[in-house]
Structures are given as structure tokens and as C-alpha cells.
Design a protein around this motif. Structure first.
Motif, PDB file in Angstrom:
ATOM      1  N   GLY A   1      85.750  -3.246  84.996  1.00  0.00           N
ATOM      2  CA  GLY A   1      85.806  -4.481  84.236  1.00  0.00           C
ATOM      3  C   GLY A   1      84.947  -5.560  84.878  1.00  0.00           C
ATOM      4  O   GLY A   1      83.818  -5.325  85.296  1.00  0.00           O
ATOM      5  N   THR A   2      85.504  -6.766  84.945  1.00  0.00           N
ATOM      6  CA  THR A   2      84.793  -7.872  85.594  1.00  0.00           C
ATOM      7  C   THR A   2      85.314  -8.157  86.993  1.00  0.00           C
ATOM      8  O   THR A   2      84.859  -9.094  87.648  1.00  0.00           O
ATOM      9  N   THR A   3      86.271  -7.349  87.476  1.00  0.00           N
ATOM     10  CA  THR A   3      86.770  -7.544  88.839  1.00  0.00           C
ATOM     11  C   THR A   3      85.885  -6.832  89.850  1.00  0.00           C
ATOM     12  O   THR A   3      85.631  -7.356  90.927  1.00  0.00           O
TER      13      THR A   3
ATOM     14  N   SER B   1      77.963  -8.958  82.878  1.00  0.00           N
ATOM     15  CA  SER B   1      78.526  -7.676  83.323  1.00  0.00           C
ATOM     16  C   SER B   1      77.553  -6.553  83.020  1.00  0.00           C
ATOM     17  O   SER B   1      77.253  -6.262  81.854  1.00  0.00           O
ATOM     18  N   LEU B   2      77.022  -5.953  84.082  1.00  0.00           N
ATOM     19  CA  LEU B   2      76.136  -4.789  83.935  1.00  0.00           C
ATOM     20  C   LEU B   2      76.973  -3.521  84.019  1.00  0.00           C
ATOM     21  O   LEU B   2      77.667  -3.290  85.012  1.00  0.00           O
ATOM     22  N   LYS B   3      76.935  -2.721  82.979  1.00  0.00           N
ATOM     23  CA  LYS B   3      77.632  -1.434  82.961  1.00  0.00           C
ATOM     24  C   LYS B   3      76.729  -0.427  82.263  1.00  0.00           C
ATOM     25  O   LYS B   3      76.323  -0.639  81.106  1.00  0.00           O
TER      26      LYS B   3
ATOM     27  N   GLY C   1      88.654   1.396  91.108  1.00  0.00           N
ATOM     28  CA  GLY C   1      87.274   1.209  90.682  1.00  0.00           C
ATOM     29  C   GLY C   1      86.541   2.530  90.683  1.00  0.00           C
ATOM     30  O   GLY C   1      86.995   3.527  91.267  1.00  0.00           O
ATOM     31  N   THR C   2      85.372   2.572  90.025  1.00  0.00           N
ATOM     32  CA  THR C   2      84.643   3.826  89.832  1.00  0.00           C
ATOM     33  C   THR C   2      83.189   3.641  90.245  1.00  0.00           C
ATOM     34  O   THR C   2      82.536   2.678  89.833  1.00  0.00           O
TER      35      THR C   2
END
Length: 599
Positions: free
Chosen positions: A193-195, A216-218, A262-263
Motif C-alpha cells: 500500500g502506501t505504508t 505510489s509506484l507499483k 510487505g512484499t
């Protein structure tokens, strides 16, 4: 050993849907000793080509190149034409500021790094490491593989505390004269997410303030395996407020909490491109080529045989070396510590102790070197110490010196310099070592002290006498008495007196103070002596019936001599006292002392 590799990265950017422009690169690598590499671009499609290289050149081919990375933009008149303002592949010097804190960071925070541990790949390709293409990425001290992996935490207090708020920022970029700016880059990104998140920011004032461009870069990482990402390209049309700047900046920020969730991947960035449009029809393509040096020779020194020379002798040798790799034939030489050639074979013989370098050059002028140090065995001749004084007074010192220019010194008192100062009597010697670890020992040098001179004061009435000195200085109540430098002092006031004595050796000592109480005649009229006026002002008249040769001395209240004369002719003396300050004075006639006052 150096290794030959040639990597060519093709990066194509076009804004014309029907553009046919393409280009291929050609290159030759430089040799080791010369800047003779070449790089060329061959364009097809479109027409009316122009070129702009990262060196500033505008031709299709560059010559006289050294090892390094070179970028060219090829322009065509067949569509919308773009100009490259800034392009960073993170190969070589990048001048980005890494790891600027943007918030709270734990003791073991994740951090930005530039390396090939996370390699740049073409968009649509899954991530990989050690492929010969460096990227800017977030990594962690807690990971065994230092690519785009991060520590999500959860064990702070037991192991690592990886809370992170860190940014990587570009140098200042000039957009003066540029319009319709487009920012583009390749990336992979994961997190939560954004965390646990990467973001893109830009600044129009050199980094004083930043504006978020992408919060947010994903990347879409499905199908790439656990912890892997799929390289994605992203571009942004920038507003006109970013035109005409001298200090435009790009920033990537990474933040993660410490919740253990987290991933991977964290984030990796490559091929950061800022370009603008030229108000003519055209097309463009960007190409990059990397030139490297060829494989050089390799010296095998593990089997080297070193024979140490004797001290002061040239009978040392080095042998057992071999060379492989590079291009034959080889040329070899030996150099000494001053850079002079001392041999041209694979073995070195009949040399003294010292530093030696074996150098090999192959047919491509590539070099390899290996260094050796031969340490001499044995002892140096003994030597004599020099000294400034063989005997001196207590409290004084003497300097002892060994010869200069040895590598090290060890004195019997523990000192390690070439010269020492000593303040006590004793026997001194020094051991020296040269650069070959040969040692020599000095003579044993005795140093002696004079005895402290004995000093005491004999008191007889108002007369104080010291003995055994060459010179003296008397003191009254701790202050020196001006002019009182003889063995005898007439005390003229009650108080403590001491004397500093210097003997024939130049040694000094000061006596213990003695307390003196004197009684001068208050009314200077006695036994045929008349002194007037008292108090006095301009002069003093002295009359003495029996003083034909007596000495007359006038003292101030601390015993300093003010005036001195004698009854040389007749029995009357007149002392001129107009310049004397007011106060108490004492006049001595022979053995008699009288107290006077000037008003």
C-alpha cells in the motif's frame, strides 16, 4: 586482472505513431595505453538525420575515445522531434545524492544503493541481478541478496529496526530554453500500500521544496516469481512551470514502517530520461554504447621465491614468477622504489634490500604489476652519540642525538626520536634500524649533574653576608633588590631577606628567607656626626669630625643604593636629593646607619 566486456543498451523513445526511425550502434574498444576507441550510429527510417552525443559531438561517428559510456540522440524530420535534456543510466558517475532522510529512520533502516545486484531490464521483463546494467534501488543490511529487497521489520528490539524514510535526488538539471517537458523512467516496485511505498517527486528550486508527481509506484509483478518484479515504463507530461529552470531536480522517495508485513521487490529505477519537444516535425531515438578495455596480462606471484640480502650487501633475489592472459608477446621489467629500471627478466638478482615492482606489458599495451619488499638480514656498524653537555646543573638539560635518516630509533629511556633531551644523570644508548630492518647500537654515553650549590646567610647587626658564589641577587620580602648583587647586603628595613647564588659552574640556588629587625638611629646626631635637615628636601648635609675617608651610602626603604660618595676631602659632604621621591631613606656612614625622611 581486467576483463573485457561490451554492453550496448538500446533505449528508443518516439512520439510519432507512424515513425519509422530506428538506429543500430557499432563500436571498437580502446587499447590499454591509448584513447583510440570508436562509436558510431547507423540510422534507418525517416530522413534528414542529425545527431547529438553526450560528449557534445554532432557527427554519426566518434573516434579517439577512452573506456566509458556514450549516449547519442538521433533526430529525423519524419515526425515530432524530441531533444534529450537529461538521461541517466546509473552506469559510471551519476552525481545523485543518495539516502537523504525525509522522516524518521530506525537504527537499521533500508537504504538507496546503485549496483548491478538489481539489473536494469527491458520493460515487460522480469527482474534479475548481475546482468551488467546498474540501477538505483532500495536494499537492506538484513538481506543476503543486496538487490531490490527490503526488511519489512517486525523484530525491532530483538534484531533489526528498519523503519525507513529515505530519498535519492538528482543533481540540478537545466531546462533553460526547453518546452513541453516529459519525464520518463523504467522501474519495478512492490511494498505494501502506501505504508511500504515508493513515490516520485520533482522540484523547481534546487530541492528546497518538492511536488509529488506520483504518490505510489507499483509495478505489475505477476508471473515473475516470489520477490521479483516486472520492469515497467512510466512517463509524465510536466507543466510549463518547470520550463526555463537552472535547478530542476528529480527525487525518488522510499518509506516503510516496522510492522513486518510487505512484499519484495522494494523499488528499482533505471533509464531516467527528461526530454522536450522541438517545434518542428521530427522523430528521435536514443542509443547508448559502453566501451571497455581489453583483457590484460595476469602475473602469477603465489610461487614467488624471495631471498633476503645481507645488511649492506646487494645479494638479494626474487624469482618464480609467471605470466598468462592478454596478448603475446610480453615485455617485462623490474623497477626499484624510485621508479628506476633494475632488471628486464622474469627473475631479479644481486639487489640490496628495498621495494621492487615487477611490471609486464602485453601486445595491446595492457599492464599488470606486482610488488615485493626485500628485507636485509644482519647488523649495522656501531656508532657514537653526540650530546650538547656531558654535565649540567640540576633543572637544566642536555640533548643527545643519534645519526639522522634511519627508519626507527629506540633509546634506553624508551624514546623513539633521533634526538632526545635528558634532565637526569645516567647512562644512555640508542638502537637504530634502517628501511631493511638492519639494526645498529650506539656507544653508552654517560651524563652527569653538578651538585646543587649550598647557600646560607650570615647576619651581623644589619649586615647580611652570603658565601661561595660567583654572583648574587638579594631579595627583600620576595622582590629583587635593585643593584644588590654582591655577597654583602646592608639591611635597611625590617622584613624577610633571601639571596640567589650562582656558583662557578653556572648552577644556582636560593636561600631560605631570614627575618631581619633593625633599629636605625632616629635622630641622626651622634658621636661627632651631624645630618641635616631631617626631614630633607633638596639636599642633605653630612658633617663628621672623624670621617676623613669614610664611605657614605644612601639607601631607599627596601635597601637599594640611591647615592654613594665618601669623605675624601675634609669632614663635610652634601648630597643632592631634589630628584628623589618622597619617603623613608637610610644613610650609612662607616658602620653607622641613620633614618631620614624626604618630604
Amino acid at each position: 586482472m581486467q576483463y573485457f566486456y561490451l554492453s550496448i543498451i538500446f533505449l528508443m523513445y518516439s512520439t510519432c505513431a507512424n515513425a519509422q526511425l530506428s538506429a543500430t550502434m557499432s563500436s571498437t574498444n580502446p587499447t590499454c595505453a591509448n584513447n583510440n576507441g570508436t562509436a558510431g550510429v547507423n540510422a534507418t527510417g525517416g530522413n534528414g538525420y542529425t545527431y547529438k552525443w553526450s560528449t557534445g559531438a554532432t557527427s554519426a561517428t566518434l573516434t579517439g575515445l577512452s573506456a566509458g559510456t556514450y549516449t547519442v540522440t538521433v533526430y529525423s524530420t519524419g515526425g515530432t522531434q524530441w531533444d534529450t535534456v537529461y538521461f541517466q543510466t546509473f552506469e559510471g558517475v551519476h552525481n545523485w545524492a543518495l539516502n537523504t532522510p525525509t522522516g524518521t529512520n530506525g537504527a537499521d533502516n533500508n537504504y538507496w544503493s546503485v549496483s548491478d545486484a538489481e539489473s536494469g531490464m527491458a520493460p515487460g521483463t522480469c527482474s534479475a541481478g548481475n546482468m551488467g546494467n546498474q540501477t538505483l534501488h532500495i536494499t537492506s543490511i538484513a538481506q543476503f541478496l543486496p538487490g531490490a529487497t527490503y526488511d519489512a521489520g517486525g523484530l525491532c528490539g530483538l534484531l533489526y529496526c528498519p523503519q525507513t524514510n529515505m530519498a535519492a535526488s538528482s543533481p540540478n538539471i537545466s531546462t533553460v530554453g526547453k518546452t513541453n517537458l516529459v519525464l520518463q523512467y523504467d522501474f519495478i516496485a512492490g511494498g505494501q500500500g502506501t505504508t511500504d511505498n515508493a513515490s516520485t517527486l520533482i522540484s523547481s528550486n534546487g530541492g528546497t521544496n518538492y511536488t509529488t508527481l506520483d504518490a505510489s509506484l507499483k509495478s505489475i509483478n505477476s508471473g515473475c516469481g516470489s520477490g521479483k518484479g516486472r520492469w515497467t515504463q512510466r512517463s509524465y507530461n510536466l507543466s510549463s512551470s518547470y520550463n526555463g529552470l537552472s535547478n530542476f531536480k528529480i527525487r525518488f522517495n522510499w518509506t516503510n514502517n516496522d510492522d513486518g508485513t510487505g512484499t519484495d521487490p522494494s523499488v528499482a529505477i533505471n533509464n531516467v530520461l527528461l526530454r522536450d519537444s522541438i517545434p518542428t516535425q521530427g522523430d528521435s531515438v536514443v542509443k547508448t554504447v559502453t566501451l571497455t578495455l581489453p583483457v590484460g596480462p595476469d602475473i602469477a606471484s603465489a610461487g614467488a621465491i624471495l631471498s633476503s640480502p645481507s645488511c649492506g650487501q646487494a645479494n638479494g633475489s626474487i624469482s618464480g614468477l609467471s605470466v598468462s592472459g592478454g596478448g603475446t608477446p610480453y615485455s617485462v621489467q623490474w623497477l626499484n622504489g624510485s621508479g628506476g629500471v633494475v632488471g628486464n627478466g622474469y627473475s631479479l638478482t644481486n639487489v640490496p634490500g628495498g621495494f621492487y615492482v615487477f611490471e609486464v606489458t602485453d601486445a595491446s599495451q595492457c599492464k599488470d604489476t606486482v610488488q615485493f619488499s626485500l628485507i636485509s638480514n644482519g647488523s649495522l656498524p656501531s656508532f657514537n652519540l653526540t650530546l650538547s653537555k656531558t654535565i649540567f646543573c640540576p633543572g637544566d638539560s642536555s640533548q643527545l642525538c643519534a645519526p639522522a635518516n634511519y627508519a626507527s630509533y629506540q633509546w634506553s629511556n624508551g624514546a623513539t626520536t633521533s634526538c632526545i633531551w635528558v634532565k637526569s644523570a645516567g647512562n644512555y644508548k640508542c638502537t637504530v634500524s634502517d628501511q631493511n630492518n638492519c639494526t645498529g647500537v650506539s656507544n653508552t654515553q654517560p651524563v652527569n649533574l653538578y651538585n646543587v650549590p649550598q647557600v646560607s646567610i650570615s647576619i651581623k647587626g644589619d649586615t647580611l653576608t652570603a658565601f661561595g658564589g660567583v654572583s648574587y641577587q638579594w631579595f627583600f620580602n620576595g622582590n629583587p633588590v635593585i643593584g644588590a648583587t654582591s655577597a654583602t647586603l646592608i639591611a635597611t628595613a625590617n622584613g624577610t631577606y633571601a639571596v640567589l647564588l650562582i656558583d662557578e659552574n653556572g648552577c644556582s640556588n636560593i636561600s631560605e628567607p631570614v627575618n631581619v629587625v633593625i633599629s636605625a638611629i632616629e635622630h641622626p646626631v651622634a658621636e661627632g656626626i651631624q645630618i641635616s635637615p631631617n626631614p630633607f628636601s633638596e639636599y642633605i648635609n653630612l658633617q663628621c669630625d672623624m670621617c676623613n675617608t669614610e664611605k657614605v651610602v644612601l639607601y631607599d626603604r627596601v635597601g637599594s643604593v640611591v647615592l654613594s660618595t665618601s669623605f675624601s676631602d675634609g669632614n663635610e659632604v652634601k648630597l643632592s636629593t631634589a630628584t628623589l621621591p618622597r619617603g623613608v631613606y637610610f644613610v650609612r656612614i662607616g658602620e653607622k646607619v641613620f633614618k631620614l625622611t624626604k618630604q
